[in-house]
Design a protein around this motif. Structure first.
Motif, short mmCIF file in Angstrom:
data_model
loop_
_atom_site.label_atom_id
_atom_site.label_comp_id
_atom_site.label_asym_id
_atom_site.label_seq_id
_atom_site.Cartn_x
_atom_site.Cartn_y
_atom_site.Cartn_z
N GLY A 198 0.65 -1.16 0.13
CA GLY A 198 -0.09 -0.18 0.07
C GLY A 198 0.84 1.47 0.02
N LEU A 199 2.05 1.48 1.01
CA LEU A 199 2.69 2.48 1.03
C LEU A 199 3.34 2.74 -0.47
N ASN A 200 3.65 1.67 -1.21
CA ASN A 200 4.42 1.91 -2.19
C ASN A 200 3.63 2.53 -3.27
N LEU A 201 2.48 2.44 -3.31
CA LEU A 201 1.64 2.69 -4.32
C LEU A 201 1.31 4.41 -3.86
N VAL A 202 1.14 4.60 -2.45
CA VAL A 202 0.65 5.89 -2.34
C VAL A 202 1.97 6.81 -2.42
N LYS A 203 3.17 6.11 -2.14
CA LYS A 203 4.47 6.88 -2.08
C LYS A 203 4.57 7.67 -3.78
N GLU A 204 4.08 6.79 -4.58
CA GLU A 204 4.08 7.13 -6.03
C GLU A 204 3.19 8.31 -6.25
N LYS A 205 2.16 8.28 -5.62
CA LYS A 205 1.09 9.27 -5.70
C LYS A 205 1.66 10.64 -5.01
N GLU A 206 2.35 10.28 -3.70
CA GLU A 206 2.63 11.57 -2.99
C GLU A 206 3.81 12.15 -3.76
N THR A 207 4.71 11.53 -4.29
CA THR A 207 5.79 12.09 -4.76
C THR A 207 5.79 12.48 -6.46
N GLY A 208 4.64 12.04 -6.84
CA GLY A 208 3.95 12.46 -8.09
C GLY A 208 4.45 11.53 -9.34
N THR A 209 5.27 10.47 -8.78
CA THR A 209 5.84 9.72 -9.79
C THR A 209 4.89 8.89 -10.50
N ILE A 210 3.84 8.50 -9.99
CA ILE A 210 2.54 7.78 -10.57
C ILE A 210 2.55 8.31 -11.98
N GLU A 211 2.37 9.71 -12.15
CA GLU A 211 2.07 10.47 -13.39
C GLU A 211 2.85 9.93 -14.52
N GLN A 212 4.34 9.65 -14.24
CA GLN A 212 5.09 9.21 -15.25
C GLN A 212 4.62 7.86 -15.89
N ILE A 213 4.05 6.96 -14.97
CA ILE A 213 3.50 5.68 -15.40
C ILE A 213 2.07 5.84 -16.18
N MET A 228 1.95 -6.02 -7.17
CA MET A 228 1.73 -6.99 -6.44
C MET A 228 2.74 -8.15 -6.29
N VAL A 229 3.27 -8.52 -7.50
CA VAL A 229 4.13 -9.54 -7.39
C VAL A 229 5.33 -9.44 -6.48
N PRO A 230 6.00 -8.37 -6.68
CA PRO A 230 7.16 -8.34 -5.76
C PRO A 230 7.00 -8.60 -4.32
N PHE A 231 5.96 -8.08 -3.89
CA PHE A 231 5.59 -8.46 -2.36
C PHE A 231 4.99 -9.65 -2.04
N LEU A 232 4.43 -10.32 -3.24
CA LEU A 232 3.86 -11.77 -3.13
C LEU A 232 5.25 -12.57 -2.82
N GLY A 274 -4.26 -7.36 -2.77
CA GLY A 274 -5.32 -6.69 -3.41
C GLY A 274 -6.07 -5.64 -2.89
N LEU A 275 -6.28 -5.90 -1.42
CA LEU A 275 -7.01 -5.12 -0.68
C LEU A 275 -6.16 -3.93 -0.19
N ALA A 276 -4.79 -4.17 -0.09
CA ALA A 276 -4.04 -2.93 0.31
C ALA A 276 -3.94 -1.99 -0.77
N LEU A 277 -3.74 -2.42 -2.22
CA LEU A 277 -3.88 -1.61 -3.26
C LEU A 277 -5.13 -0.81 -3.52
N PHE A 278 -6.30 -1.57 -3.24
CA PHE A 278 -7.54 -0.96 -3.19
C PHE A 278 -7.79 0.09 -2.33
N PHE A 289 -2.71 6.44 4.38
CA PHE A 289 -2.70 5.04 4.27
C PHE A 289 -2.12 4.14 5.61
N MET A 290 -1.11 4.92 6.03
CA MET A 290 -0.50 3.98 7.28
C MET A 290 -1.79 3.71 8.13
N PHE A 291 -2.48 4.94 8.49
CA PHE A 291 -3.58 4.50 9.77
C PHE A 291 -4.52 3.65 9.18
#
Lengths: 372, 369
Positions: A198-213, A228-232, A274-278, A289-291
């Motif tokens: 979850g943190l991983n995805l939110v971090k991309e949002k927070e730092t704006g790198t998600i835009e690049q994807i 998902m795969v790496p954390f799996l 899946g739930l964490a990413l959702f 997210f952490m809370f």
């Protein structure tokens, strides 16, 4: 397919570039398992007992000896003052006060019930119940002896006696480590997967790198799968490490099939990730997210039956556990490891887990928006 | 001072602006208290058990009914042979199996002896012990009733029990202190460590450091809002435990709040310490959440009593602060004892605070890179 592989490679690089996290995801579970699994136990080794024997007859001494003879009770203090006994209880110096009033010896077995008074420190209800049960067991034996004597002397017949024997299956000596390890392992895998993904995805949002994807032609499900795969993989490696530690250090039995355990854990992790990413799609900052994660993890763990029995929960809570992935995996872990349950035994749980994991992943893919 | 107040105000705005976090911050304690109060319990209730009755006579029937009507157990499947036992236990449908030997009733009457065995699922040791004890007690009750008709006049030792501090054996007495501790430890440490590392990660720490505020003021300003929030959380929990579970603070409320405040200070300094070590928010979260959640739950005496722990682990548990707060709360809130009973724990928490603060000051870097 190639896109996904590239994305997965990127994620791995990103995770392990942080040297601290790269080490911590493996070291923290190891340390916690080594520390917590052997530490925690419900088993009561001895109950500190304070004795007030106002009777001082052969009968009362017999009862006391029987108590002191059992391995559970340690007579810590003997006194004649109720106040002193209560103060010992207050200060936590003893957990149980046994008072034998005068006249006990005279009455017992002579037509009047011999009374004794017991005070238990019941702040911890479980402990209180267990020590009370042990005490009752001793008194039961004592009573049976009296009956045998009385009936034996008055009437040459016999006392019908049901002889109870008991055995604990799958964990003959009630070793708490066998109970804790599958549970703690499940919690660690859950917490690490849930929080990191979850943190991983939110971090991309927070730092704006998600835009690049988002501006690339990467498909939504590509993105989610790659997250998902790496954390799996990390979760499964943690699981393997945990099992090896369990085998080597605590000699945990492994009755069932390792393949089934890993299969169920894989499905479990997919559901959790899946739930964490959702949920992470609802958060804009890592703090938020952490809370959210803290909130869900605590509920999942407490309601999973890992430390408390599921049957004692109200029916609605048991219904809720139908969508609690942790409840399934805690059960499966214990069943497979300790009882050697086969796929048929747990098939219903596995199928339910599959449904949950598909549902959560679909929700995550669906919620994720490529547009800002 | 005015500058400092302005900074504190900014921090407050920063936090209170985020409605969602606020909801969760106050939602967590409420949900946890309710969960423990109404959902999770360690009592034995409705445990499914199965019978393998090889005798099927009147006495076994009566005894099984007695066991099942106790409220602790519920009748699950009826088994036909020994092989079924493993099957039902492995499926987790049944917690225990009671076996009556062949000709149980006849043997009991004519020979005075009949055997009953209890097989319990040992993969949950606590349940297994409770189940075995309860069934044994019910059986011996049954036995005594039978004997009483025969050997009339024999009356036996009857223990009268009083459960001190917690007469109805409610779990509340353990979990209210537990939840307070869990929340004080995790939320305070988490929140402080995150807000400070956040400034570091985004480079805004530099902005703060070049401002005329002293580093100490920056840290104080950062933790002030969380101090207040945690304090509100405590009051919320105490109110809930009083209104919903009828569990008031038996001892001095003032002392209780003072001890909690001291503990919050300790947690906040732990958070500051974490933030001086962690470079990113992810690291801070990992340390404070993944690293501390399980030890806080398991080594604090929250669910598992510490007295039962082996000596070495008792020592390990001693270096985790949560256990001390639990002792303090149990004493003040439930036993109603005063400061003389908790001064040792209070001193230890103060010592923790000083150590954490000292280490943080040593680690805190005013310059970047």
């Amino acid at each position: 397919m190639r896109t996904i592989l590239y994305l997965i490679r990127k994620e791995f690089l990103q995770i392990f570039r942080d040297k601290f996290i790269g080490k911590a995801i493996f070291i923290v579970p190891i340390v916690q398992m080594l520390l917590l699994v052997p530490a925690v136990t419900f088993e009561i080794k001895n109950v500190d007992l304070c004795l007030i024997d106002r009777d001082m007859t052969a009968e009362s001494r017999k009862l006391v000896n029987q108590l002191a003879g059992s391995s559970f009770f340690k007579v810590r203090a003997t006194t004649f003052s109720e106040e002193e006994a209560n103060s010992l209880l207050h200060r936590g110096k003893c957990n149980l006060v046994l008072q034998i009033p005068s006249g006990f010896g005279k009455e017992t077995g002579k037509g009047n019930p011999g009374r004794i008074f017991v005070s238990v420190n019941a702040i911890n209800a479980v402990n209180a119940q267990l020590s009370w049960a042990y005490l009752n067991g001793v008194i039961r034996d004592y009573n049976m002896n009296i009956i045998a004597e009385n009936v034996g002397s008055g009437n040459p017949g016999f006392v019908p006696q049901i002889q109870v024997t008991n055995r604990y299956w799958y964990n003959e000596l009630l070793n708490y480590k066998y109970y804790m390890l599958p549970g703690v392992l499940g919690i660690l895998v859950l917490a690490i997967g849930f929080i990191l993904a979850g943190l991983n995805l939110v971090k991309e949002k927070e730092t704006g790198t998600i835009e690049q994807i988002n501006v690339t032609p990467v498909k939504k499900y590509h993105f989610i799968i790659a997250k998902m795969v790496p954390f799996l993989v990390i979760g499964l490696i943690d699981l393997a490490i945990g099992l090896i530690i369990g085998k080597l250090t605590f000699n945990i039995p492994f009755e069932g099939s390792i393949a089934i355990l890993f299969l169920s854990s894989t499905i479990f992790l997919i559901a959790v990730l899946g739930l964490a990413l959702f949920l992470s799609t609802f958060s804009n900052t890592q703090q938020q997210f952490m809370f959210t994660a803290f909130f869900f993890i605590i509920i999942f763990i407490l309601m999973s039956g890992v430390f408390t029995p599921l049957e004692s929960m109200p029916v609605w809570a048991q219904k809720f556990d139908l969508i609690n992935p942790a409840a399934y995996v805690m059960r499966i872990n214990r069943m497979v490891m300790l009882k050697g349950s086969t796929f048929q035994d747990i098939s219903k749980d596995i199928y339910s887990l599959i449904v949950i994991s598909i549902a959560f992943t679909a929700l995550a893919v669906n919620r994720y928006r490529k547009t800002a | 001072m005015k500058r400092f107040l302005g900074f504190v105000r900014k921090e407050f705005l920063h936090i209170f602006r985020d409605i969602r976090t606020m909801i969760i911050l106050f939602g967590i304690p409420v949900i946890q208290i309710l969960l423990f109060g109404f959902v999770v319990s360690t009592d034995l209730k409705n445990a499914p058990i199965a019978f393998l009755d090889l005798s099927k006579d009147e006495i076994t029937q009566k005894l099984s009914d007695k066991i099942c009507s106790s409220g602790f157990f519920r009748k699950g499947e009826t088994l036909l042979n020994y092989n079924d036992i493993d099957k039902v236990l492995r499926k987790n449908k049944i917690k225990a199996v009671i076996i009556f030997e062949k000709d149980f009733g006849r043997k009991l009457i004519s020979e005075g002896k009949a055997a009953l065995s209890i097989i319990t699922d040992g993969s949950e040791p606590n349940m297994a012990t409770l189940i075995t004890n309860y069934i044994t007690a019910i059986v011996s009750d049954f036995n005594r009733e039978m004997v009483a008709t025969q050997a009339a006049g024999t009356l036996l030792v009857q223990p009268e029990v009083r459960m001190f501090y917690n007469p109805s054996l409610k779990g509340h007495f353990m979990f209210v202190p537990g939840v307070i501790t869990l929340i004080m430890t995790l939320i305070c440490a988490l929140m402080t460590s995150i807000t400070i590392t956040r400034e570091k990660e985004f480079g805004t720490m530099e902005v703060l450091l070049v401002s005329p505020l002293k580093p100490v003021q920056i840290l104080l300003g950062k933790v002030a809002p969380y101090f207040l929030l945690s304090f509100i959380d405590i009051i919320l929990i105490l109110l809930l435990s009083w209104l919903v579970f009828g569990l008031p603070v038996k001892g001095s409320l003032l002392l209780m709040l003072a001890e909690c405040m001291l503990y919050i200070l300790m947690s906040l300094s732990l958070g500051i310490l974490i933030s001086t070590v962690a470079k990113t928010m992810q690291q801070a979260i990992f340390m404070s959440l993944v690293g501390m959640m399980l030890p806080t739950i398991l080594l604090s005496g929250f669910i598992f009593p510490l007295e039962n722990m082996a000596k070495i682990y008792g020592w390990v548990a001693a270096i985790f602060p949560p256990k001390y707060l639990i002792v303090v709360i149990k004493n003040i809130m439930i036993k109603g004892t005063g400061f003389p009973y908790v001064w040792k724990e209070t001193l230890i928490v103060i010592a923790f605070t000083l150590v954490f603060l000292g280490l943080s000051i040593k680690n805190f870097k005013i310059r970047l890179g």
